[in-house]
Design a protein around this motif. Structure first.
Motif, PDB file in Angstrom:
ATOM      1  N   PRO A  45      74.795  90.895  72.562  1.00 15.26           N
ATOM      2  CA  PRO A  45      74.049  91.445  73.692  1.00 15.26           C
ATOM      3  C   PRO A  45      75.359  91.976  74.380  1.00 15.26           C
ATOM      4  CG  PRO A  45      74.984  88.706  73.422  1.00 15.26           C
ATOM      5  CD  PRO A  45      75.691  89.400  71.782  1.00 15.26           C
ATOM      6  N   ARG A  46      74.139  92.711  74.703  1.00 13.96           N
ATOM      7  CA  ARG A  46      74.945  94.160  75.554  1.00 13.96           C
ATOM      8  C   ARG A  46      74.531  94.503  77.168  1.00 13.96           C
ATOM      9  NH1 ARG A  46      74.740  99.327  71.917  1.00 13.96           N
ATOM     10  NH2 ARG A  46      72.327  98.634  71.308  1.00 13.96           N
ATOM     11  N   TYR A  47      73.430  94.267  77.399  1.00 15.77           N
ATOM     12  CA  TYR A  47      72.480  94.546  78.645  1.00 15.77           C
ATOM     13  C   TYR A  47      72.376  93.434  79.770  1.00 15.77           C
ATOM     14  CZ  TYR A  47      71.666  97.965  75.394  1.00 15.77           C
ATOM     15  OH  TYR A  47      71.799  99.342  74.176  1.00 15.77           O
ATOM     16  N   PRO A  48      72.070  93.973  80.412  1.00 12.58           N
ATOM     17  CA  PRO A  48      71.943  92.502  81.842  1.00 12.58           C
ATOM     18  C   PRO A  48      70.819  91.647  81.122  1.00 12.58           C
ATOM     19  CG  PRO A  48      72.072  95.178  82.908  1.00 12.58           C
ATOM     20  CD  PRO A  48      72.579  94.874  82.008  1.00 12.58           C
ATOM     21  N   ALA A  49      69.910  92.069  80.546  1.00 14.75           N
ATOM     22  CA  ALA A  49      69.006  90.978  80.475  1.00 14.75           C
ATOM     23  C   ALA A  49      68.755  89.874  79.121  1.00 14.75           C
ATOM     24  CB  ALA A  49      67.290  91.930  80.496  1.00 14.75           C
ATOM     25  N   GLN A  50      70.002  90.635  78.982  1.00 13.92           N
ATOM     26  CA  GLN A  50      70.597  89.457  77.828  1.00 13.92           C
ATOM     27  C   GLN A  50      71.807  88.294  77.914  1.00 13.92           C
ATOM     28  OE1 GLN A  50      71.204  92.633  75.443  1.00 13.92           O
ATOM     29  NE2 GLN A  50      69.379  91.760  73.696  1.00 13.92           N
ATOM     30  N   PHE A 110      67.822  99.711  77.896  1.00 10.77           N
ATOM     31  CA  PHE A 110      69.055  98.410  78.637  1.00 10.77           C
ATOM     32  C   PHE A 110      68.593  97.330  77.917  1.00 10.77           C
ATOM     33  CE2 PHE A 110      69.752 101.506  81.643  1.00 10.77           C
ATOM     34  CZ  PHE A 110      70.964 101.417  81.885  1.00 10.77           C
ATOM     35  N   GLY A 111      68.109  97.347  76.597  1.00 14.90           N
ATOM     36  CA  GLY A 111      67.194  96.452  75.654  1.00 14.90           C
ATOM     37  C   GLY A 111      67.137  97.084  74.457  1.00 14.90           C
ATOM     38  N   SER A 112      67.345  96.144  73.502  1.00 19.57           N
ATOM     39  CA  SER A 112      66.783  96.232  72.219  1.00 19.57           C
ATOM     40  C   SER A 112      65.436  96.164  71.400  1.00 19.57           C
ATOM     41  CB  SER A 112      67.826  95.770  71.017  1.00 19.57           C
ATOM     42  OG  SER A 112      67.736  94.297  71.173  1.00 19.57           O
ATOM     43  N   ARG A 151      62.624  87.373  75.686  1.00 19.23           N
ATOM     44  CA  ARG A 151      62.915  87.383  74.554  1.00 19.23           C
ATOM     45  C   ARG A 151      64.576  88.019  74.556  1.00 19.23           C
ATOM     46  NH1 ARG A 151      65.562  88.961  71.088  1.00 19.23           N
ATOM     47  NH2 ARG A 151      64.683  90.245  69.050  1.00 19.23           N
ATOM     48  N   ALA A 152      64.642  88.429  76.262  1.00 21.62           N
ATOM     49  CA  ALA A 152      66.497  89.245  76.095  1.00 21.62           C
ATOM     50  C   ALA A 152      66.801  88.635  75.899  1.00 21.62           C
ATOM     51  CB  ALA A 152      65.979  90.248  77.096  1.00 21.62           C
ATOM     52  N   LEU A 153      67.022  86.818  76.288  1.00 24.62           N
ATOM     53  CA  LEU A 153      67.979  86.532  76.268  1.00 24.62           C
ATOM     54  C   LEU A 153      68.218  85.681  74.964  1.00 24.62           C
ATOM     55  CD1 LEU A 153      67.149  84.844  79.593  1.00 24.62           C
ATOM     56  CD2 LEU A 153      69.020  86.186  78.970  1.00 24.62           C
ATOM     57  N   ARG A 154      67.198  85.653  73.977  1.00 23.45           N
ATOM     58  CA  ARG A 154      67.169  85.058  72.402  1.00 23.45           C
ATOM     59  C   ARG A 154      67.769  85.277  71.702  1.00 23.45           C
ATOM     60  NH1 ARG A 154      61.592  83.971  70.493  1.00 23.45           N
ATOM     61  NH2 ARG A 154      62.906  82.484  69.618  1.00 23.45           N
ATOM     62  N   ALA A 155      69.385  86.813  72.687  1.00 22.87           N
ATOM     63  CA  ALA A 155      69.673  87.692  71.300  1.00 22.87           C
ATOM     64  C   ALA A 155      70.022  87.234  70.503  1.00 22.87           C
ATOM     65  CB  ALA A 155      70.145  88.851  71.942  1.00 22.87           C
ATOM     66  N   ASP A 156      71.081  85.583  70.756  1.00 22.89           N
ATOM     67  CA  ASP A 156      71.653  84.609  69.976  1.00 22.89           C
ATOM     68  C   ASP A 156      70.910  84.280  68.911  1.00 22.89           C
ATOM     69  OD1 ASP A 156      73.954  85.611  71.537  1.00 22.89           O
ATOM     70  OD2 ASP A 156      74.134  83.885  72.516  1.00 22.89           O
ATOM     71  N   GLU A 157      69.838  84.213  69.317  1.00 20.67           N
ATOM     72  CA  GLU A 157      68.645  82.903  67.742  1.00 20.67           C
ATOM     73  C   GLU A 157      68.966  84.592  66.867  1.00 20.67           C
ATOM     74  OE1 GLU A 157      65.493  81.354  68.781  1.00 20.67           O
ATOM     75  OE2 GLU A 157      66.226  81.626  71.026  1.00 20.67           O
ATOM     76  N   PHE A 158      68.859  85.876  67.409  1.00 22.36           N
ATOM     77  CA  PHE A 158      68.303  86.840  66.142  1.00 22.36           C
ATOM     78  C   PHE A 158      70.012  87.686  65.814  1.00 22.36           C
ATOM     79  CE2 PHE A 158      64.974  85.857  68.666  1.00 22.36           C
ATOM     80  CZ  PHE A 158      63.634  84.906  67.992  1.00 22.36           C
ATOM     81  N   LEU A 167      64.440  93.564  85.802  1.00 24.87           N
ATOM     82  CA  LEU A 167      65.121  92.835  84.990  1.00 24.87           C
ATOM     83  C   LEU A 167      63.972  93.826  83.169  1.00 24.87           C
ATOM     84  CD1 LEU A 167      66.878  89.835  85.099  1.00 24.87           C
ATOM     85  CD2 LEU A 167      67.661  91.874  84.954  1.00 24.87           C
ATOM     86  N   ALA A 168      62.794  93.218  83.675  1.00 21.56           N
ATOM     87  CA  ALA A 168      61.821  93.988  82.332  1.00 21.56           C
ATOM     88  C   ALA A 168      61.798  95.388  82.410  1.00 21.56           C
ATOM     89  CB  ALA A 168      60.664  92.573  82.781  1.00 21.56           C
ATOM     90  N   TYR A 169      62.127  96.007  83.357  1.00 20.76           N
ATOM     91  CA  TYR A 169      61.709  96.806  82.920  1.00 20.76           C
ATOM     92  C   TYR A 169      63.300  97.405  82.366  1.00 20.76           C
ATOM     93  CZ  TYR A 169      60.827 102.082  85.115  1.00 20.76           C
ATOM     94  OH  TYR A 169      60.928 103.715  85.158  1.00 20.76           O
ATOM     95  N   SER A 170      64.063  97.175  82.827  1.00 21.33           N
ATOM     96  CA  SER A 170      64.954  97.904  82.376  1.00 21.33           C
ATOM     97  C   SER A 170      65.641  97.938  80.518  1.00 21.33           C
ATOM     98  CB  SER A 170      66.290  96.894  82.172  1.00 21.33           C
ATOM     99  OG  SER A 170      66.853  95.675  82.201  1.00 21.33           O
ATOM    100  N   THR A 171      64.051  96.350  80.013  1.00 18.17           N
ATOM    101  CA  THR A 171      65.017  96.468  79.078  1.00 18.17           C
ATOM    102  C   THR A 171      63.659  97.616  78.266  1.00 18.17           C
ATOM    103  OG1 THR A 171      62.853  95.033  78.324  1.00 18.17           O
ATOM    104  CG2 THR A 171      64.684  94.169  78.895  1.00 18.17           C
ATOM    105  N   GLN A 172      62.923  97.859  78.769  1.00 13.83           N
ATOM    106  CA  GLN A 172      62.226  98.957  77.909  1.00 13.83           C
ATOM    107  C   GLN A 172      62.448 100.570  78.545  1.00 13.83           C
ATOM    108  OE1 GLN A 172      58.489  97.526  81.131  1.00 13.83           O
ATOM    109  NE2 GLN A 172      57.712  98.149  78.585  1.00 13.83           N
TER     110      GLN A 172
END
Length: 363
Positions: A306-311, A218-220, A295-302, A210-215
């Motif tokens: 949320p568009r990606y699996p890690a989010q 699949f993450g912002s 950090r990916a799961l904190r998308a709503d805070e910012f 999942l961490a790799y996917s954000t890089q």
């Protein structure tokens, strides 16, 4: 409740367990592997089992690894099962990682740090080549004395925060007591303390993916390793009869804080955000992955979409537990004769009905 078809194979099951014991022992001519050898010479495997088993006990983790023949997931399962039998006699005070007796501390953001970069034990700076010298059984080498490290070192995200460039790290309103995922079932929406508990004992490989996917798009968020530190942290409890804290031991922890992309709410100055990871033992890959997923799961805070699996909190938290996911996959090996025969019968009836329809149409 046992599967009925299994009862008739009780002798076969007992024989299978005997075969496992023989395989575990191996050649009787070879010395038996001791728990001390596993604990000290396979320490990273022990650390992983403690983290994913939710129990800090290197001796029991070594025993679980020996019993599981080195299968880390099975060992974590054994450790969690044993944990359920233990009585909770006290609740420790929150660990203060700023009191860590640091053995390793690095940052990818600053070359020069207060207290310095402490490389400590790490293979990051070695060539990934097999060392055939380890195949021998030479005389043991004397341990090297470690250079003294400053008692306390400021965290890099705090240094950035002192300049006003980092989001503050504050407890939730009212500073409520954190939940306990080991005693209460997971429910959504899950607050950050529960998410972090889940990630701390999640499967390392799943988190790494999942961490790799954000890089990989699949993450912002673009991460920087703000600080990674490893060392021993004291554990304190406050006995009711005393009314003050006493130290009952220490645990080895790895802490990771990732500094991520700049965000700015409407009317506010843009700031860096952060992700946090903390796990038992020396487990940097796990702690770093945990921080990226946090950090990916904190998308709503910012106000991020949320568009990606890690989010996706439900996807991440429900599927990251290797004990639960392993059990659900491996239960497929148990007898499903009745279910399969029902599906097979239904398939035959569907084909028969189709042939009858085709025959009627032909007539």
């Amino acid at each position: 409740m046992a599967y009925v078809p299994v009862k008739g194979g009780e002798a076969a099951i007992l024989n299978a367990l005997d075969l496992v014991a023989e395989e575990r022992r191996g050649d009787p001519a070879d010395p038996e592997l001791t728990l001390a050898q596993i604990r000290t010479q396979q320490a990273r495997a022990v650390d992983r089992v403690m983290a994913e088993g939710s129990l800090y006990d290197p001796d029991l983790a070594a025993l679980a690894l020996k019993q599981a023949q080195g299968d880390a997931t099975e060992a974590a399962f054994l450790l969690r099962a044993y944990r359920t039998t233990l009585e909770q006699f006290a609740r420790a005070r929150p660990l203060e990682t700023d009191r860590m007796a640091i053995r390793r501390r690095i940052s990818a953001c600053y070359k020069d740090l207060p207290g310095g970069q402490v490389l400590g034990p790490s293979v990051d700076y070695s060539h990934r080549m097999l060392d055939f010298d380890l195949a021998g059984e030479g005389a043991p080498t004397a341990p090297r004395a470690e250079a003294p490290v400053a008692a306390q070192m400021p965290r890099v995200p705090d240094l950035v925060g002192n300049e006003g460039f980092m989001e503050p790290s504050e407890p939730p309103a009212g500073d409520p007591a954190p939940g306990d995922l080991t005693r209460d079932p997971l429910a959504f929406p899950a607050p950050r303390d529960i998410r972090l508990q889940n990630l701390a004992r999640a499967d390392e490989g799943f988190l790494l993916g999942l961490a790799y996917s954000t890089q990989r798009g699949f993450g912002s968020n673009h991460p920087y390793a703000g600080e990674i530190r490893m060392g021993e942290v004291p554990v304190e409890v406050v006995p009711e009869e005393l009314g003050f804290a006493i130290e009952i031991g220490e645990v080895t922890l790895t802490e990771s804080q990732m500094i991520t992309s700049v965000k700015g709410a409407s009317g506010e100055n843009p700031k860096f955000t952060r992700g946090y990871g903390l796990a038992f033992g020396h487990c940097e890959r796990k702690a770093m992955s945990m921080a990226l997923v946090d950090r990916a799961l904190r998308a709503d805070e910012f106000a991020e979409e949320p568009r990606y699996p890690a989010q996706d909190a439900e996807f991440v938290l429900y599927h990251s537990d290797n004990v639960e996911s392993s059990g659900f996959v491996q239960h497929l090996k148990l007898p499903h004769y009745v279910d399969f025969q029902a599906e097979l019968r239904m398939l035959r009836e569907m084909r028969a009905a189709r042939r009858a329809t085709e025959q009627e149409a032909a007539e």
